[in-house]
Design a protein around this motif. Structure first.
Motif, PDB file in Angstrom:
ATOM      1  N   ARG A   1      -6.889  -4.300  -8.022  1.00 31.14           N
ATOM      2  CA  ARG A   1      -7.504  -3.299  -8.908  1.00 31.14           C
ATOM      3  C   ARG A   1      -8.226  -3.960 -10.073  1.00 31.14           C
ATOM      4  O   ARG A   1      -9.252  -3.440 -10.547  1.00 31.14           O
ATOM      5  N   THR A   2      -7.741  -5.117 -10.518  1.00 29.48           N
ATOM      6  CA  THR A   2      -8.436  -5.846 -11.581  1.00 29.48           C
ATOM      7  C   THR A   2      -9.774  -6.370 -11.086  1.00 29.48           C
ATOM      8  O   THR A   2     -10.812  -6.257 -11.763  1.00 29.48           O
ATOM      9  N   ARG A   3      -9.757  -6.955  -9.888  1.00 30.23           N
ATOM     10  CA  ARG A   3     -11.004  -7.483  -9.321  1.00 30.23           C
ATOM     11  C   ARG A   3     -12.001  -6.361  -9.033  1.00 30.23           C
ATOM     12  O   ARG A   3     -13.211  -6.518  -9.228  1.00 30.23           O
ATOM     13  N   LEU A   4     -11.502  -5.201  -8.580  1.00 30.69           N
ATOM     14  CA  LEU A   4     -12.396  -4.086  -8.288  1.00 30.69           C
ATOM     15  C   LEU A   4     -13.049  -3.558  -9.561  1.00 30.69           C
ATOM     16  O   LEU A   4     -14.244  -3.243  -9.557  1.00 30.69           O
TER      17      LEU A   4
ATOM     18  N   LEU B   1       3.845  -7.096  -3.190  1.00 29.42           N
ATOM     19  CA  LEU B   1       2.924  -5.975  -3.010  1.00 29.42           C
ATOM     20  C   LEU B   1       2.363  -5.521  -4.355  1.00 29.42           C
ATOM     21  O   LEU B   1       1.154  -5.298  -4.496  1.00 29.42           O
ATOM     22  N   LEU B   2       3.233  -5.424  -5.344  1.00 28.01           N
ATOM     23  CA  LEU B   2       2.805  -5.010  -6.674  1.00 28.01           C
ATOM     24  C   LEU B   2       1.857  -6.044  -7.287  1.00 28.01           C
ATOM     25  O   LEU B   2       0.851  -5.695  -7.908  1.00 28.01           O
ATOM     26  N   HIS B   3       2.182  -7.328  -7.083  1.00 27.68           N
ATOM     27  CA  HIS B   3       1.310  -8.398  -7.583  1.00 27.68           C
ATOM     28  C   HIS B   3      -0.083  -8.291  -6.963  1.00 27.68           C
ATOM     29  O   HIS B   3      -1.104  -8.387  -7.669  1.00 27.68           O
TER      30      HIS B   3
ATOM     31  N   GLN C   1      -0.226   3.705 -15.327  1.00 30.41           N
ATOM     32  CA  GLN C   1       0.851   4.692 -15.335  1.00 30.41           C
ATOM     33  C   GLN C   1       1.704   4.574 -14.073  1.00 30.41           C
ATOM     34  O   GLN C   1       2.940   4.578 -14.132  1.00 30.41           O
ATOM     35  N   ILE C   2       1.047   4.451 -12.917  1.00 31.88           N
ATOM     36  CA  ILE C   2       1.777   4.270 -11.656  1.00 31.88           C
ATOM     37  C   ILE C   2       2.568   2.973 -11.695  1.00 31.88           C
ATOM     38  O   ILE C   2       3.727   2.912 -11.263  1.00 31.88           O
ATOM     39  N   ASP C   3       1.937   1.915 -12.205  1.00 32.46           N
ATOM     40  CA  ASP C   3       2.588   0.611 -12.308  1.00 32.46           C
ATOM     41  C   ASP C   3       3.890   0.731 -13.104  1.00 32.46           C
ATOM     42  O   ASP C   3       4.934   0.172 -12.721  1.00 32.46           O
ATOM     43  N   ASP C   4       3.845   1.472 -14.197  1.00 30.63           N
ATOM     44  CA  ASP C   4       5.045   1.669 -15.005  1.00 30.63           C
ATOM     45  C   ASP C   4       6.151   2.360 -14.211  1.00 30.63           C
ATOM     46  O   ASP C   4       7.340   2.043 -14.375  1.00 30.63           O
ATOM     47  N   TRP C   5       5.767   3.303 -13.363  1.00 32.17           N
ATOM     48  CA  TRP C   5       6.763   4.056 -12.584  1.00 32.17           C
ATOM     49  C   TRP C   5       7.445   3.193 -11.532  1.00 32.17           C
ATOM     50  O   TRP C   5       8.628   3.367 -11.256  1.00 32.17           O
ATOM     51  N   VAL C   6       6.696   2.270 -10.915  1.00 39.03           N
ATOM     52  CA  VAL C   6       7.246   1.544  -9.771  1.00 39.03           C
ATOM     53  C   VAL C   6       7.756   0.146 -10.109  1.00 39.03           C
ATOM     54  O   VAL C   6       8.523  -0.438  -9.331  1.00 39.03           O
TER      55      VAL C   6
ATOM     56  N   THR D   1       6.558   6.135   2.230  1.00 40.04           N
ATOM     57  CA  THR D   1       7.425   5.771   1.116  1.00 40.04           C
ATOM     58  C   THR D   1       6.587   5.314  -0.071  1.00 40.04           C
ATOM     59  O   THR D   1       5.349   5.245   0.010  1.00 40.04           O
ATOM     60  N   VAL D   2       7.265   4.975  -1.157  1.00 38.57           N
ATOM     61  CA  VAL D   2       6.557   4.393  -2.307  1.00 38.57           C
ATOM     62  C   VAL D   2       5.809   3.141  -1.865  1.00 38.57           C
ATOM     63  O   VAL D   2       4.672   2.885  -2.296  1.00 38.57           O
ATOM     64  N   ARG D   3       6.422   2.353  -0.989  1.00 37.28           N
ATOM     65  CA  ARG D   3       5.748   1.142  -0.476  1.00 37.28           C
ATOM     66  C   ARG D   3       4.412   1.498   0.179  1.00 37.28           C
ATOM     67  O   ARG D   3       3.401   0.824  -0.033  1.00 37.28           O
ATOM     68  N   HIS D   4       4.430   2.557   1.010  1.00 38.04           N
ATOM     69  CA  HIS D   4       3.200   2.982   1.684  1.00 38.04           C
ATOM     70  C   HIS D   4       2.128   3.368   0.666  1.00 38.04           C
ATOM     71  O   HIS D   4       0.943   3.033   0.836  1.00 38.04           O
ATOM     72  N   GLN D   5       2.529   4.095  -0.360  1.00 35.87           N
ATOM     73  CA  GLN D   5       1.556   4.561  -1.347  1.00 35.87           C
ATOM     74  C   GLN D   5       0.873   3.393  -2.047  1.00 35.87           C
ATOM     75  O   GLN D   5      -0.362   3.374  -2.201  1.00 35.87           O
ATOM     76  N   ILE D   6       1.654   2.410  -2.475  1.00 36.42           N
ATOM     77  CA  ILE D   6       1.069   1.253  -3.161  1.00 36.42           C
ATOM     78  C   ILE D   6       0.260   0.403  -2.187  1.00 36.42           C
ATOM     79  O   ILE D   6      -0.822  -0.102  -2.523  1.00 36.42           O
ATOM     80  N   ALA D   7       0.758   0.244  -0.971  1.00 37.29           N
ATOM     81  CA  ALA D   7       0.014  -0.512   0.044  1.00 37.29           C
ATOM     82  C   ALA D   7      -1.337   0.148   0.317  1.00 37.29           C
ATOM     83  O   ALA D   7      -2.363  -0.535   0.468  1.00 37.29           O
ATOM     84  N   HIS D   8      -1.337   1.475   0.383  1.00 38.27           N
ATOM     85  CA  HIS D   8      -2.589   2.197   0.635  1.00 38.27           C
ATOM     86  C   HIS D   8      -3.574   2.026  -0.517  1.00 38.27           C
ATOM     87  O   HIS D   8      -4.768   1.788  -0.296  1.00 38.27           O
ATOM     88  N   LEU D   9      -3.083   2.121  -1.742  1.00 36.53           N
ATOM     89  CA  LEU D   9      -3.960   1.929  -2.894  1.00 36.53           C
ATOM     90  C   LEU D   9      -4.540   0.511  -2.898  1.00 36.53           C
ATOM     91  O   LEU D   9      -5.733   0.323  -3.174  1.00 36.53           O
ATOM     92  N   MET D  10      -3.701  -0.467  -2.576  1.00 34.47           N
ATOM     93  CA  MET D  10      -4.169  -1.848  -2.537  1.00 34.47           C
ATOM     94  C   MET D  10      -5.210  -2.036  -1.437  1.00 34.47           C
ATOM     95  O   MET D  10      -6.260  -2.666  -1.649  1.00 34.47           O
TER      96      MET D  10
END
Length: 264
Positions: free
Chosen positions: A103-106, A95-97, A17-22, A40-49
């Motif tokens: 998340r797939t590996r996890l 970053l998205l890649h 769902q997040i992936d679809d948004w960004v 920023t959005v960048r920070h959020q995705i970087a943190h999740l990664m």
């Protein structure tokens, strides 16, 4: 509460769902500020990664995990933010890649953890199901930050039950993070999920009770909303006190969210 397989399926849905948004954002969209602290959005995705990668290191329990523990010991209050700032320099497409890969590996690594195994973490050790639940909670909370900043109306799903469950389970830990001891009194929690299902925790005859919207309880427990802005009620001193400190995540609570009426 749930098997790791069930939680992983819901985690994948939250992440997608997040992936679809960004995924369709331009550079300006990726630079949208999402928090009062300036993330920023960048920070959020970087943190999740980064957290996905840290979880993979914890499961492997090798040298990389030892290095992360050392970093945490050297800078317990700032190392996560420092790592996020380092990764935020990666171009959005890359970053998205990398986040998709992590998340797939996890998911595969968590599915392969033998039953009964405890995984080391910066807080208490966790089972694979608990770690998957923690990753879902983080994804739900940071996804909410992104959607809120982008003006997206977040679809309310019963996946939020995992976030509520974690909020209930971490009651004593929330007090510990504030240098306090949790009251001994039991608390009954009765919440209504987005589908209308009733979810409960704790003894039925407890004098202290928390009731209301599961979605709003999750917003409160992830510290995305102030108590005055959620449909969550407390009966009893212990329950009322808990709602002032409730948090789902390991680590210091940070700044208390301001009431919506006080935000500029």
């Amino acid at each position: 509460m749930s098997t790791a397989t069930a939680v992983l399926a819901d985690l994948a849905a939250e992440s997608d769902q997040i992936d679809d948004w960004v995924s369709t954002l331009d550079d300006a969209g990726w630079d949208t500020v999402t928090t009062p602290e300036g993330w920023t959005v960048r920070h959020q995705i970087a943190h999740l990664m980064w957290t996905d990668r840290a979880s993979l290191a914890a499961i492997a329990a090798g040298e990389e995990w030892d290095q992360l523990v050392h970093l945490a010991q050297q800078d317990p209050f700032g190392f996560v933010d420092t790592e996020t700032e380092r990764l935020v320099e990666i171009a959005p497409e890359s970053l998205l890649h990398h986040w998709r890969d992590s998340r797939t590996r996890l998911a595969g690594a968590l599915a392969a953890v033998p039953g009964g195994t405890k995984i080391a973490w910066f807080g208490p050790p966790m089972s694979a199901a608990s770690m998957a639940t923690a990753r879902l909670m983080e994804s739900w909370a940071h996804g909410y930050d992104i959607a809120d900043a982008l003006g997206i109306d977040v679809p309310r799903s019963d996946r939020v039950r995992h976030v509520c469950h974690l909020g209930v389970r971490t009651r004593s830990f929330a007090y510990l993070m504030r240098g306090k001891e949790a009251p001994e009194a039991e608390v009954r929690v009765e919440l209504v999920g987005p589908s209308g299902q009733a979810w409960t925790w704790g003894p039925e005859d407890a004098e202290n009770r928390v009731t209301g919207s599961a979605w709003d309880f999750a917003l409160l427990a992830t510290r995305r909303r102030h108590r005055v802005d959620v449909d969550v009620r407390a009966e009893g001193e212990a329950a009322d006190d808990w709602l002032n400190v409730v948090q789902t995540f390991a680590g210091l609570p940070g700044n208390d969210p301001k009431p919506l009426a006080d935000r500029s």
